[in-house]
Design an enzyme around this catalytic site. Sequence first.
Site, PDB file in Angstrom:
ATOM      1  N   HIS A 275      13.014  -2.445 -50.523  1.00  0.00           N
ATOM      2  CA  HIS A 275      13.763  -2.063 -49.055  1.00  0.00           C
ATOM      3  C   HIS A 275      13.239  -3.053 -48.140  1.00  0.00           C
ATOM      4  O   HIS A 275      11.864  -3.232 -47.983  1.00  0.00           O
ATOM      5  CB  HIS A 275      13.466  -0.684 -48.567  1.00  0.00           C
TER       6      HIS A 275
ATOM      7  N   ASN B  55      15.146  -4.759 -40.563  1.00  0.00           N
ATOM      8  CA  ASN B  55      15.282  -3.627 -41.529  1.00  0.00           C
ATOM      9  C   ASN B  55      16.312  -2.879 -40.981  1.00  0.00           C
ATOM     10  O   ASN B  55      16.888  -2.459 -40.051  1.00  0.00           O
ATOM     11  CB  ASN B  55      14.111  -2.946 -41.044  1.00  0.00           C
TER      12      ASN B  55
ATOM     13  N   CYS C 117      15.814   5.082 -45.524  1.00  0.00           N
ATOM     14  CA  CYS C 117      15.692   3.600 -46.083  1.00  0.00           C
ATOM     15  C   CYS C 117      15.812   3.836 -47.444  1.00  0.00           C
ATOM     16  O   CYS C 117      15.596   2.862 -48.365  1.00  0.00           O
ATOM     17  CB  CYS C 117      14.762   2.862 -45.413  1.00  0.00           C
TER      18      CYS C 117
HETATM   19  N1  COA Z   1       4.790  -7.272 -29.722  1.00  0.00           N
HETATM   20  C1  COA Z   1       3.579  -7.748 -29.185  1.00  0.00           C
HETATM   21  N2  COA Z   1       2.341  -6.694 -29.328  1.00  0.00           N
HETATM   22  C2  COA Z   1       2.741  -5.704 -30.231  1.00  0.00           C
HETATM   23  C3  COA Z   1       4.124  -5.227 -30.078  1.00  0.00           C
HETATM   24  C4  COA Z   1       5.211  -6.342 -30.240  1.00  0.00           C
HETATM   25  N3  COA Z   1       6.184  -6.022 -30.387  1.00  0.00           N
HETATM   26  N4  COA Z   1       4.075  -4.019 -31.037  1.00  0.00           N
HETATM   27  C5  COA Z   1       2.793  -3.549 -30.851  1.00  0.00           C
HETATM   28  N5  COA Z   1       1.930  -4.579 -30.320  1.00  0.00           N
HETATM   29  C6  COA Z   1       0.716  -4.319 -30.068  1.00  0.00           C
HETATM   30  C7  COA Z   1       0.357  -3.183 -29.786  1.00  0.00           C
HETATM   31  O1  COA Z   1       0.301  -2.510 -28.561  1.00  0.00           O
HETATM   32  C8  COA Z   1      -1.328  -3.272 -30.311  1.00  0.00           C
HETATM   33  O2  COA Z   1      -2.074  -3.528 -29.162  1.00  0.00           O
HETATM   34  P1  COA Z   1      -3.527  -3.264 -28.614  1.00  0.00           P
HETATM   35  O3  COA Z   1      -4.386  -3.729 -30.042  1.00  0.00           O
HETATM   36  O4  COA Z   1      -3.796  -3.845 -27.373  1.00  0.00           O
HETATM   37  O5  COA Z   1      -3.233  -1.794 -28.443  1.00  0.00           O
HETATM   38  C9  COA Z   1      -1.478  -4.434 -31.128  1.00  0.00           C
HETATM   39  O6  COA Z   1      -0.107  -4.820 -31.168  1.00  0.00           O
HETATM   40  C10 COA Z   1      -1.473  -4.011 -32.696  1.00  0.00           C
HETATM   41  O7  COA Z   1      -0.612  -2.925 -32.717  1.00  0.00           O
HETATM   42  P2  COA Z   1      -0.237  -2.176 -34.087  1.00  0.00           P
HETATM   43  O8  COA Z   1       0.754  -0.920 -34.147  1.00  0.00           O
HETATM   44  O9  COA Z   1      -1.738  -1.854 -34.782  1.00  0.00           O
HETATM   45  O10 COA Z   1       0.219  -3.304 -35.178  1.00  0.00           O
HETATM   46  P3  COA Z   1       0.437  -3.436 -36.744  1.00  0.00           P
HETATM   47  O11 COA Z   1      -0.227  -4.740 -37.086  1.00  0.00           O
HETATM   48  O12 COA Z   1       0.262  -2.243 -37.433  1.00  0.00           O
HETATM   49  O13 COA Z   1       2.080  -3.757 -36.658  1.00  0.00           O
HETATM   50  C11 COA Z   1       3.943  -2.843 -37.160  1.00  0.00           C
HETATM   51  C12 COA Z   1       3.096  -3.168 -36.237  1.00  0.00           C
HETATM   52  C13 COA Z   1       5.089  -2.015 -36.791  1.00  0.00           C
HETATM   53  C14 COA Z   1       4.731  -4.296 -37.455  1.00  0.00           C
HETATM   54  C15 COA Z   1       3.433  -2.386 -38.635  1.00  0.00           C
HETATM   55  O14 COA Z   1       2.647  -1.381 -38.274  1.00  0.00           O
HETATM   56  C16 COA Z   1       4.520  -2.194 -39.549  1.00  0.00           C
HETATM   57  O15 COA Z   1       5.201  -3.105 -40.094  1.00  0.00           O
HETATM   58  N6  COA Z   1       4.369  -0.899 -39.953  1.00  0.00           N
HETATM   59  C17 COA Z   1       5.450  -0.385 -40.960  1.00  0.00           C
HETATM   60  C18 COA Z   1       6.675  -0.025 -40.399  1.00  0.00           C
HETATM   61  C19 COA Z   1       7.872  -0.011 -41.113  1.00  0.00           C
HETATM   62  O16 COA Z   1       8.179  -0.846 -41.903  1.00  0.00           O
HETATM   63  N7  COA Z   1       8.870   1.096 -40.838  1.00  0.00           N
HETATM   64  C20 COA Z   1       9.855   1.344 -41.348  1.00  0.00           C
HETATM   65  C21 COA Z   1       9.615   1.694 -42.772  1.00  0.00           C
HETATM   66  S1  COA Z   1      11.149   2.108 -43.689  1.00  0.00           S
END
Ligand code: COA
Length: 335
Positions: free
Chosen positions: A260, A290, A118
Site C-alpha cells: 500500500h 496515499n 487501505c
Molecule cells: N510540515 C512541516 N512540519 C510538520 C508537518 C508538515 N506537514 N507535519 C508535522 N510537522 C511537524 C510536527 O508538528 C513536529 O514538529 P515539532 O517537533 O515542533 O512538534 C515535527 O514535524 C515532527 O512531527 P512528527 O509527527 O513526529 O513527524 P513524523 O516524522 O512522524 O512524520 C508522518 C509524520 C505523518 C509523515 C509519519 O508519522 C508517517 O508517515 N506516519 C504514517 C502515516 C501513514 O502512512 N498513514 C496512513 C496509513 S494507511
Amino acid sequence: MKSSIMQGARIISIGSAVPDLCINNTEISQIVETSDEWIVNRTGIKERRILNGINQSVVDLAYSASMEALNKAKMHPLEIDLIILATSSPNDLFGSASQIQAKIGAYKAVAFDITAACSGFVLAIVTASQFIQNGSYKNILIIGADVLSKWIDWSDRKTCILFGDGAGAAIMQACHKKDNAILGFQLNTDGTKSNQLSITYKENTDSHNTLKLFQGKFQYLSMNGQEVYKFAVSKVPASIKKCLNAIQLSAKDVNWLLLHQANQRILNAVAQRLSIDNCKIISNLSKYGNTSAASIPLALDEALKSNKIIKEDIIVISGFGAGLTWGTVVIKWKC
Ligand code: COA
C-alpha cells in the site's frame, strides 16, 4: 493453496483512473505551514490528484477504472457475476457498488462494498478468489477507490499532505486449477487500536426534541502518524513472512513487493526487514500520495503498463491501515 479448490483464480486485466487536478507540495504550502522539502523527506510524496468539480464522486473514478479493465479483457459488462468495491469514502453509506453496477451496465452482477480502508483491495482480491475457487462465480470485477480529500481537514498539516484520490480495478477470472495465480493470503485486524486512524461519527451533545433523540455527523480523518508508522513497519513484514512460509516460498522468491502506497520510508523499511532489494519495490506514491484502497491497483496498473512485471513473476501484495487492518496476498502473474 489448498488442493480443495474447485477452480483456479487469476487476474486477467487491470485499469485505473485519477482526477485531472494535480496539487503539488508547494501549492499545499500555501494553505498550511509546510514545505516541499519536509513532505518529500518524510514521505516521498511530491504531488497528488484531487477530485474537484461539483457532482464528481468516487463512483466516476471507479467507473473509468472499471471500463478500462473491461475493455482490456475484451469483456462485456453482462459477463460479470460479482462486483466488489473496496472503499471507505462512498457517496452513499448504504454502499456505492450498486451505482457502479448500473453505470457500467453489469445488470447480472451482484454488487457490494467492502470497508477496510487501505487494506480494502487486498481484502477484495481474497474475497473474490474465495468466490471463484469454491466454484460460485466465474468473472468478478474488484475495485479499490477512494476520495479521502473529501474527509480531510485541509487545515491539518499532519494529514492533508498525505492523501490523494484515485481508483483501480481488476477483472478476476476462473481458470484451471493448475493455473491458479492466487497462491496464498494472510489477514489481520486489531480493533483495540482503531482510534489511531479513523473517521468517526460523533453525536451532538444536545437534543432539541421531546423524545431526546440524538443525531450527529462524521468528523474529519484523524491519525496518530507515529503510531501508524510503527504499526506498519512491524506488522507488515511479519504478515508477509507468515504468508510466504505457509506456501513454502521465501523472500528470495519474490520478484515484486507491492505495498500500500502510504509513505516511501515505510516501503523501504518493510523491504529492508525482509532483506528484499529496493529495486523490487513498486512505488508511484510520489505522484499520487496515499490513495487508500486505490493505491495497490493504481501501482499495479502502472507497473504493468511500463512492462516491469512479466509472466510467472511472484508479486507480494500487502495492504495496511485503519481498523487497524493489515494483510498479504501472494500472486503469480499469469497474463
Ligand atoms: N510540515 C512541516 N512540519 C510538520 C508537518 C508538515 N506537514 N507535519 C508535522 N510537522 C511537524 C510536527 O508538528 C513536529 O514538529 P515539532 O517537533 O515542533 O512538534 C515535527 O514535524 C515532527 O512531527 P512528527 O509527527 O513526529 O513527524 P513524523 O516524522 O512522524 O512524520 C508522518 C509524520 C505523518 C509523515 C509519519 O508519522 C508517517 O508517515 N506516519 C504514517 C502515516 C501513514 O502512512 N498513514 C496512513 C496509513 S494507511
